[in-house]
Enzyme design. Structure first.
Site, short mmCIF file in Angstrom:
data_model
loop_
_atom_site.label_atom_id
_atom_site.label_comp_id
_atom_site.label_asym_id
_atom_site.label_seq_id
_atom_site.Cartn_x
_atom_site.Cartn_y
_atom_site.Cartn_z
N THR A 1 0.82 -1.21 0.00
CA THR A 1 0.00 0.00 0.00
C THR A 1 0.85 1.26 0.00
O THR A 1 0.47 2.28 -0.57
CB THR A 1 -0.95 -0.01 1.22
OG1 THR A 1 -1.75 -1.18 1.12
CG2 THR A 1 -1.85 1.19 1.26
N THR B 1 1.64 -4.36 4.27
CA THR B 1 1.49 -4.70 5.68
C THR B 1 0.88 -6.09 5.91
O THR B 1 0.99 -6.64 6.99
CB THR B 1 0.59 -3.66 6.40
OG1 THR B 1 -0.69 -3.65 5.77
CG2 THR B 1 1.21 -2.29 6.38
N ASP B 2 0.25 -6.66 4.86
CA ASP B 2 -0.44 -7.94 5.07
C ASP B 2 0.51 -9.05 5.53
O ASP B 2 0.16 -9.87 6.38
CB ASP B 2 -1.14 -8.39 3.78
CG ASP B 2 -2.41 -7.59 3.51
OD1 ASP B 2 -2.84 -6.83 4.40
OD2 ASP B 2 -2.99 -7.75 2.42
N SER C 1 1.78 -7.57 -0.86
CA SER C 1 2.57 -8.54 -0.10
C SER C 1 1.91 -9.91 0.02
O SER C 1 2.57 -10.89 0.35
CB SER C 1 2.91 -7.99 1.29
OG SER C 1 1.78 -7.93 2.11
N1 ASP Z 1 -2.52 -5.12 0.30
C1 ASP Z 1 -1.49 -4.50 0.99
C2 ASP Z 1 -0.26 -5.39 0.99
O1 ASP Z 1 0.44 -5.38 0.02
C3 ASP Z 1 -1.86 -4.09 2.34
C4 ASP Z 1 -0.90 -3.08 2.83
O2 ASP Z 1 0.17 -2.90 2.33
O3 ASP Z 1 -1.27 -2.39 3.81
O4 ASP Z 1 0.02 -6.09 1.94
#
Ligand code: ASP
Length: 334
Positions: free
Chosen positions: A20, A99-100, A66
């Protein structure tokens, strides 16, 4: 990696992987529908304040969400970070990440990078250019942490919302809220204050420079599956995992890693097939304590590691040819 040596300023390599923090949405108030759009160079250009703290050099490892990161990406990312750290001109590394699965990558790097230099993983919950996006400040704080002397020797760090967490004890605990990245009950390590990290705790488990795991010895990682236990669970998913060639099964068990009758049968099935069986907990907090019945089924307990981190440690232990006793010792010390 850096063109010209300016001794007075620290040098930080910034490795972009996507997430993100590198994404944008078409509507600035849409926090769920967005795509990865920005290169690491664009992230660096968007936060010129970070370049006031250090000489920054961007490296694009991948540029994806991620949840798409697999074992081969994890290995190649760790090799790139390791190369950057081996360069005597590098003082620290920042990795931008979704963050995932940030906690999985951070813990993997925490175990395989032989370094005392600061390595900081950072993400964002809101896309770049959205209302109140958290990416720019998180990134600035990550660079500030990577340039702080006292960040050395603390293993891989995760920075979010001004807080600094150790890679072992950090987890995404909310689907969407801005403070989704949080520490376990074992606490945060410090905070970013006045453009620098200020620490109150240090991780005591083995990591980085004191780890026995080495990225250079790893060609590939073994398949380790995670199964989620629940009332009335069957044995069929254990069987499928064994048949698919899994080398270990981590179970997100109930409470203290308690197993349903179906998963207990699955543990016996795994033992008979030579597949390691690890009890973790779906509770999200606390230590899975060993039970008298573990020995008879050859079960390992994950301690305070959540299932997704138990899988990371199991992959490394098995890749380094650890037997069950050695693996349990690894779970007790990393
Ligand atoms: N979908 C995102 C990721 O790549 C979520 C994030 O980065 O907050 O994990």
């Amino acid at each position: 990696m850096f063109e010209e040596r300016s001794k007075s300023r620290p040098r930080v390599v910034v490795v972009g992987t996507g997430g993100t923090i590198a994404s944008s949405a078409t509507v600035s108030t849409d926090f769920h529908n967005y795509d990865v759009s920005d290169s690491i160079e664009q992230i660096l250009a968007a936060v010129p304040e970070a370049a006031e703290l250090a000489d920054l050099c961007g490296v694009q490892a991948v540029n994806i969400s991620s949840h798409r990161i697999d074992n081969s990406i994890l290995l190649s990312l760790a090799r790139r970070v390791s190369e950057a750290l081996d360069d005597p001109g590098t003082d620290g590394v920042v990795i931008t990440h979704g963050t995932d699965t940030l906690e999985e990558t951070a813990y993997f790097l925490h175990l395989v990078l032989r370094t005392t230099k600061p390595v900081v993983v950072v993400g964002a919950m809101r896309p770049a250019r959205s209302l109140s996006s958290d990416g720019a400040l998180n990134f600035f704080n990550a660079v500030a942490t990577a340039t702080t002397q006292s960040s050395r020797g603390k293993g891989v760090l995760v920075v979010a919302n001004g807080h600094i967490y150790g890679a072992r004890d950090v987890m995404k605990r909310d689907t969407s809220s801005i403070d989704a990245i949080q520490g376990s009950k074992f606490g945060i390590l410090g905070e970013v204050r006045e453009h620098a990290a200020q620490f109150f705790h240090s991780p005591v488990q083995r990591h980085t420079a004191s780890s026995e795991f080495e990225i250079n010895r790893l060609q590939e990682l073994p398949q380790v599956d995670i199964l989620f236990d629940h009332q009335a669970a069957g044995t069929h998913l254990c069987r499928a995992s064994v048949e698919a060639g899994s080398k270990a099964i981590v179970v997100a068990g109930m409470g203290n890693g308690s197993l349903s009758p179906g998963l207990r049968k699955g543990a016996a099935l795994a033992r008979d097939a030579g597949v390691i069986f690890i009890r973790a907990s779906r509770s999200g907090q606390g230590i899975v304590a060993p039970l008298h019945s573990d020995a008879e089924l050859g079960i390992i307990t994950a301690g305070s590691l959540p299932p997704q981190k138990a899988r990371i440690l199991a992959m490394l232990g098995i890749a380094h040819a650890k037997d069950i006793e050695q693996l349990q010792r690894a779970f007790d010390s990393y």
